[in-house]
Design a protein around this motif. Sequence first.
Motif, PDB file in Angstrom:
ATOM      1  N   ILE A  40       0.860  -1.193   0.000  1.00 31.26           N
ATOM      2  CA  ILE A  40       0.000   0.000   0.000  1.00 31.26           C
ATOM      3  C   ILE A  40       0.892   1.237   0.000  1.00 31.26           C
ATOM      4  N   ALA A  41       0.415   2.302  -0.650  1.00 30.14           N
ATOM      5  CA  ALA A  41       1.159   3.569  -0.643  1.00 30.14           C
ATOM      6  C   ALA A  41       1.058   4.212   0.736  1.00 30.14           C
ATOM      7  N   ARG A  42       2.120   4.913   1.113  1.00 29.24           N
ATOM      8  CA  ARG A  42       2.119   5.657   2.380  1.00 29.24           C
ATOM      9  C   ARG A  42       2.704   7.042   2.148  1.00 29.24           C
ATOM     10  N   GLY A  43       2.010   8.056   2.657  1.00 33.73           N
ATOM     11  CA  GLY A  43       2.525   9.419   2.565  1.00 33.73           C
ATOM     12  C   GLY A  43       3.242   9.776   3.855  1.00 33.73           C
ATOM     13  N   LEU A  44       2.721  10.773   4.572  1.00 32.40           N
ATOM     14  CA  LEU A  44       3.352  11.179   5.842  1.00 32.40           C
ATOM     15  C   LEU A  44       2.627  10.583   7.048  1.00 32.40           C
ATOM     16  N   GLY A  45       1.771   9.611   6.814  1.00 33.49           N
ATOM     17  CA  GLY A  45       1.127   8.902   7.928  1.00 33.49           C
ATOM     18  C   GLY A  45       0.207   9.785   8.750  1.00 33.49           C
ATOM     19  N   ARG A  46      -0.441  10.780   8.112  1.00 30.81           N
ATOM     20  CA  ARG A  46      -1.341  11.671   8.876  1.00 30.81           C
ATOM     21  C   ARG A  46      -2.779  11.180   8.867  1.00 30.81           C
ATOM     22  N   SER A  47      -3.089  10.107   8.144  1.00 30.46           N
ATOM     23  CA  SER A  47      -4.416   9.526   8.340  1.00 30.46           C
ATOM     24  C   SER A  47      -4.392   8.904   9.739  1.00 30.46           C
ATOM     25  N   TYR A  48      -5.526   8.936  10.396  1.00 33.13           N
ATOM     26  CA  TYR A  48      -5.520   8.598  11.828  1.00 33.13           C
ATOM     27  C   TYR A  48      -5.410   7.110  12.124  1.00 33.13           C
ATOM     28  N   VAL A 108       1.064  16.801   4.936  1.00 34.71           N
ATOM     29  CA  VAL A 108       0.467  15.715   4.152  1.00 34.71           C
ATOM     30  C   VAL A 108       1.070  15.788   2.760  1.00 34.71           C
ATOM     31  N   THR A 109       1.142  14.654   2.083  1.00 32.97           N
ATOM     32  CA  THR A 109       1.686  14.637   0.726  1.00 32.97           C
ATOM     33  C   THR A 109       0.566  14.881  -0.284  1.00 32.97           C
ATOM     34  N   ILE A 110       0.973  15.200  -1.499  1.00 33.30           N
ATOM     35  CA  ILE A 110      -0.020  15.358  -2.569  1.00 33.30           C
ATOM     36  C   ILE A 110      -0.699  14.009  -2.843  1.00 33.30           C
ATOM     37  N   VAL A 118      -8.993  15.041   0.316  1.00 33.17           N
ATOM     38  CA  VAL A 118      -9.153  15.832   1.536  1.00 33.17           C
ATOM     39  C   VAL A 118      -9.955  17.102   1.280  1.00 33.17           C
ATOM     40  N   HIS A 119     -10.537  17.602   2.341  1.00 27.91           N
ATOM     41  CA  HIS A 119     -11.302  18.853   2.291  1.00 27.91           C
ATOM     42  C   HIS A 119     -10.657  19.847   3.253  1.00 27.91           C
ATOM     43  N   GLY A 120     -10.969  21.117   3.045  1.00 31.00           N
ATOM     44  CA  GLY A 120     -10.493  22.143   3.965  1.00 31.00           C
ATOM     45  C   GLY A 120     -11.667  22.919   4.532  1.00 31.00           C
ATOM     46  N   LEU A 168      -0.360   3.594  -7.079  1.00 32.86           N
ATOM     47  CA  LEU A 168       0.499   4.616  -6.499  1.00 32.86           C
ATOM     48  C   LEU A 168       0.430   5.862  -7.392  1.00 32.86           C
ATOM     49  N   ILE A 169      -0.050   6.966  -6.841  1.00 26.60           N
ATOM     50  CA  ILE A 169      -0.027   8.236  -7.587  1.00 26.60           C
ATOM     51  C   ILE A 169       1.417   8.718  -7.518  1.00 26.60           C
ATOM     52  N   THR A 170       2.038   8.944  -8.659  1.00 31.25           N
ATOM     53  CA  THR A 170       3.463   9.302  -8.616  1.00 31.25           C
ATOM     54  C   THR A 170       3.689  10.801  -8.826  1.00 31.25           C
ATOM     55  N   ILE A 400     -19.136   8.082   7.672  1.00 31.06           N
ATOM     56  CA  ILE A 400     -17.930   8.500   8.385  1.00 31.06           C
ATOM     57  C   ILE A 400     -16.753   8.534   7.404  1.00 31.06           C
ATOM     58  N   TYR A 401     -15.681   9.212   7.822  1.00 28.32           N
ATOM     59  CA  TYR A 401     -14.543   9.516   6.936  1.00 28.32           C
ATOM     60  C   TYR A 401     -13.481   8.428   7.100  1.00 28.32           C
ATOM     61  N   LEU A 402     -13.160   7.759   5.971  1.00 30.00           N
ATOM     62  CA  LEU A 402     -12.212   6.634   6.044  1.00 30.00           C
ATOM     63  C   LEU A 402     -10.814   7.070   6.473  1.00 30.00           C
TER      64      LEU A 402
HETATM   65  C1  FAD Z   1      -3.874  17.364  12.473  1.00 35.20           C
HETATM   66  C2  FAD Z   1      -4.597  16.772  11.311  1.00 35.20           C
HETATM   67  C3  FAD Z   1      -5.583  17.528  10.696  1.00 35.20           C
HETATM   68  C4  FAD Z   1      -6.254  17.007   9.598  1.00 35.20           C
HETATM   69  N1  FAD Z   1      -7.221  17.777   9.022  1.00 35.20           N
HETATM   70  C5  FAD Z   1      -7.877  17.315   7.955  1.00 35.20           C
HETATM   71  C6  FAD Z   1      -8.853  18.118   7.296  1.00 35.20           C
HETATM   72  O1  FAD Z   1      -9.110  19.252   7.684  1.00 35.20           O
HETATM   73  N2  FAD Z   1      -9.468  17.599   6.197  1.00 35.20           N
HETATM   74  C7  FAD Z   1      -9.167  16.355   5.723  1.00 35.20           C
HETATM   75  O2  FAD Z   1      -9.750  15.952   4.712  1.00 35.20           O
HETATM   76  N3  FAD Z   1      -8.257  15.564   6.322  1.00 35.20           N
HETATM   77  C8  FAD Z   1      -7.610  16.026   7.421  1.00 35.20           C
HETATM   78  N4  FAD Z   1      -6.653  15.235   8.022  1.00 35.20           N
HETATM   79  C9  FAD Z   1      -6.377  13.914   7.452  1.00 35.20           C
HETATM   80  C10 FAD Z   1      -5.264  13.960   6.391  1.00 35.20           C
HETATM   81  O3  FAD Z   1      -5.362  15.119   5.602  1.00 35.20           O
HETATM   82  C11 FAD Z   1      -5.390  12.764   5.450  1.00 35.20           C
HETATM   83  O4  FAD Z   1      -5.425  11.566   6.169  1.00 35.20           O
HETATM   84  C12 FAD Z   1      -4.277  12.685   4.391  1.00 35.20           C
HETATM   85  O5  FAD Z   1      -4.594  11.605   3.543  1.00 35.20           O
HETATM   86  C13 FAD Z   1      -2.913  12.422   5.024  1.00 35.20           C
HETATM   87  O6  FAD Z   1      -1.915  12.505   4.021  1.00 35.20           O
HETATM   88  P1  FAD Z   1      -0.562  11.674   4.148  1.00 35.20           P
HETATM   89  O7  FAD Z   1       0.355  12.142   3.078  1.00 35.20           O
HETATM   90  O8  FAD Z   1      -0.058  11.716   5.540  1.00 35.20           O
HETATM   91  O9  FAD Z   1      -1.060  10.224   3.759  1.00 35.20           O
HETATM   92  P2  FAD Z   1      -1.103   8.876   4.630  1.00 35.20           P
HETATM   93  O10 FAD Z   1      -1.816   9.130   5.900  1.00 35.20           O
HETATM   94  O11 FAD Z   1       0.262   8.304   4.714  1.00 35.20           O
HETATM   95  O12 FAD Z   1      -2.024   7.996   3.681  1.00 35.20           O
HETATM   96  C14 FAD Z   1      -3.400   8.286   3.574  1.00 35.20           C
HETATM   97  C15 FAD Z   1      -4.001   7.466   2.433  1.00 35.20           C
HETATM   98  O13 FAD Z   1      -3.460   7.919   1.195  1.00 35.20           O
HETATM   99  C16 FAD Z   1      -2.866   6.828   0.493  1.00 35.20           C
HETATM  100  N5  FAD Z   1      -1.709   7.397  -0.205  1.00 35.20           N
HETATM  101  C17 FAD Z   1      -0.691   8.115   0.321  1.00 35.20           C
HETATM  102  N6  FAD Z   1       0.181   8.445  -0.657  1.00 35.20           N
HETATM  103  C18 FAD Z   1      -0.284   7.915  -1.806  1.00 35.20           C
HETATM  104  C19 FAD Z   1       0.166   7.904  -3.155  1.00 35.20           C
HETATM  105  N7  FAD Z   1       1.301   8.497  -3.532  1.00 35.20           N
HETATM  106  N8  FAD Z   1      -0.577   7.246  -4.067  1.00 35.20           N
HETATM  107  C20 FAD Z   1      -1.733   6.616  -3.723  1.00 35.20           C
HETATM  108  N9  FAD Z   1      -2.214   6.617  -2.458  1.00 35.20           N
HETATM  109  C21 FAD Z   1      -1.505   7.253  -1.522  1.00 35.20           C
HETATM  110  C22 FAD Z   1      -2.511   5.820   1.540  1.00 35.20           C
HETATM  111  O14 FAD Z   1      -2.471   4.516   1.004  1.00 35.20           O
HETATM  112  C23 FAD Z   1      -3.656   5.978   2.532  1.00 35.20           C
HETATM  113  O15 FAD Z   1      -4.756   5.236   2.122  1.00 35.20           O
HETATM  114  C24 FAD Z   1      -5.952  15.711   9.115  1.00 35.20           C
HETATM  115  C25 FAD Z   1      -4.970  14.943   9.744  1.00 35.20           C
HETATM  116  C26 FAD Z   1      -4.291  15.468  10.828  1.00 35.20           C
HETATM  117  C27 FAD Z   1      -3.230  14.652  11.504  1.00 35.20           C
END
Ligand code: FAD
Length: 447
Positions: A40-48, A108-110, A118-120, A168-170, A400-402
């Motif tokens: 699975i792809a991983r960005g900066l791990g900010r999904s909860y 968070v990564t693109i 994501v939404h703002g 994987l979105i590159t 709910i939000y995945l």
């Molecule tokens: C403090 C905080 C505030 C937040 N506020 C909001 C908010 O206001 N609105 C909102 O919508 N979210 C919010 N989030 C959630 C966050 O924006 C999302 O979870 C976002 O996806 C995290 O990005 P990441 O790069 O850390 O990805 P990760 O958490 O590492 O991954 C998230 C998902 O994206 C997939 N992914 C990552 N990179 C790629 C890639 N290159 N190609 C394909 N799939 C990929 C992963 O497989 C996973 O399913 C918040 C999170 C935190 C910690």
Amino acid sequence: MPHNKEMITGWGRTQPVAAKIISYDPTSDGTSPFLQGPAIARGLGRSYGDAAQLGGGVAITLPDAINSASIDESGHLSVGAGTSIDSILARYVPQGFFVPVTPGTRYVTIGGAIAADVHGKNHHVDGTFAANVENFELLAPAGAYHVNPLESPEIFWATAGGMGLTGLITSATIKMLPIETSYMSVETRRIGDLDELLATMIGSDQNFRYSVAWIDCLAKGGRMGRSVLTRGEHATLGSLDARRARDPLAYKPRVRLSAPRWVPNGVLNLASVAAFNEMWFRKAPRHRQDELISLSGFFHPLDGVRDWNRIYGSTGFLQYQFVLPDGKEEQLRRILERISAAKVASFLAVLKRFGAANPGILSFPRPGWTLALDIPIGASHLGLLLDELDQEVLSAGGRIYLAKDSRCDAETIAAMYPRLGELAKIKEGLDPQGIIKSDLSRRLRLV
Ligand SMILES: Cc1cc2nc3c(=O)[nH]c(=O)nc-3n(C[C@H](O)[C@H](O)[C@H](O)COP(=O)(O)OP(=O)(O)OC[C@H]3O[C@@H](n4cnc5c(N)ncnc54)[C@H](O)[C@@H]3O)c2cc1C
């Protein structure tokens, strides 16, 4: 491809798993990362929760490629998908561009922003992140795809919000927002109860590009729903004083504090959260207009404390975020009453309005109200309470939000996201051997 084995979790620090982390560079690595096994792809791990991990499998990461990003005069930014919003803002705010949509953290990564769609605070005006994406490159086990919403809408809308499950979105091209200054012009209002809050947001949110309400969800009775509503616009050059006007696009976000490495469990308890909420509510002005706030102060206040997720202790925390359609305000009230009665300590409870939905199969936003609550793990009745709230949300036509989930069950999610069959079909074409999976997709049987 460099790799190492690590224990990883989501931002809530629950469900740690060992995974092989591969650093894949699409510009130089010739072989597909999907040859390494289930991944699975991983960005900066900010999904909860468990979206960006696969216990015993592979997590594919990409480099932050800000140095090879490029932008044209009208703000089309082409960038590697491992690049963070943090890096993009540091480079492009001084050039007069802001990201079209940002979540509450810039770390968070693109790729993560597109995959969670994501939404703002501006969903009611600008929609989700994916609505501002012109195209992206997708690497799947079956091949590489150039994807845009006009020519390949099926893959685009399966991937936008698709939680990494299509590939994987590159890299991606996104439409940036031109700005004159790096300041926000902000209105803050203290609001006494839920009725007043909902009426104010319905009545005048459309006059502001950005809007968000913090709610004291421990307040009860006549004070239930008391809140601080903050709304704003990008400040124009003409609204700056002489000092700020000297460098109108200055952008220097600061990380002032770092959470200690070890924090005992239970620091955020009912008493500490109630005290924080009282202080937060009282500190807010009754009504203040035209206040100039920095971009980072307005959009990313939590990023000022590094690793703040540690303050929940080793047991971690979860975020419960749901959306309810317009017209379901009574259900919203009931849910808030239940949370307040259950004395679930949430000091981050945020309410926003959503505008129109997009065609994303797993994209979360729907028109209506979205409430997000950070809750420490610990209370013995928490699991049952959230299961009951899921049913309340579902019966009101919500979901709910995945990207925030770590605990829901497959049947409930299938009812909330009724197009899983469509996703499975598209995934089958992109990943016929079923290599791509995550702990989230296994737990919720998403594909
Ligand atoms: C403090 C905080 C505030 C937040 N506020 C909001 C908010 O206001 N609105 C909102 O919508 N979210 C919010 N989030 C959630 C966050 O924006 C999302 O979870 C976002 O996806 C995290 O990005 P990441 O790069 O850390 O990805 P990760 O958490 O590492 O991954 C998230 C998902 O994206 C997939 N992914 C990552 N990179 C790629 C890639 N290159 N190609 C394909 N799939 C990929 C992963 O497989 C996973 O399913 C918040 C999170 C935190 C910690």
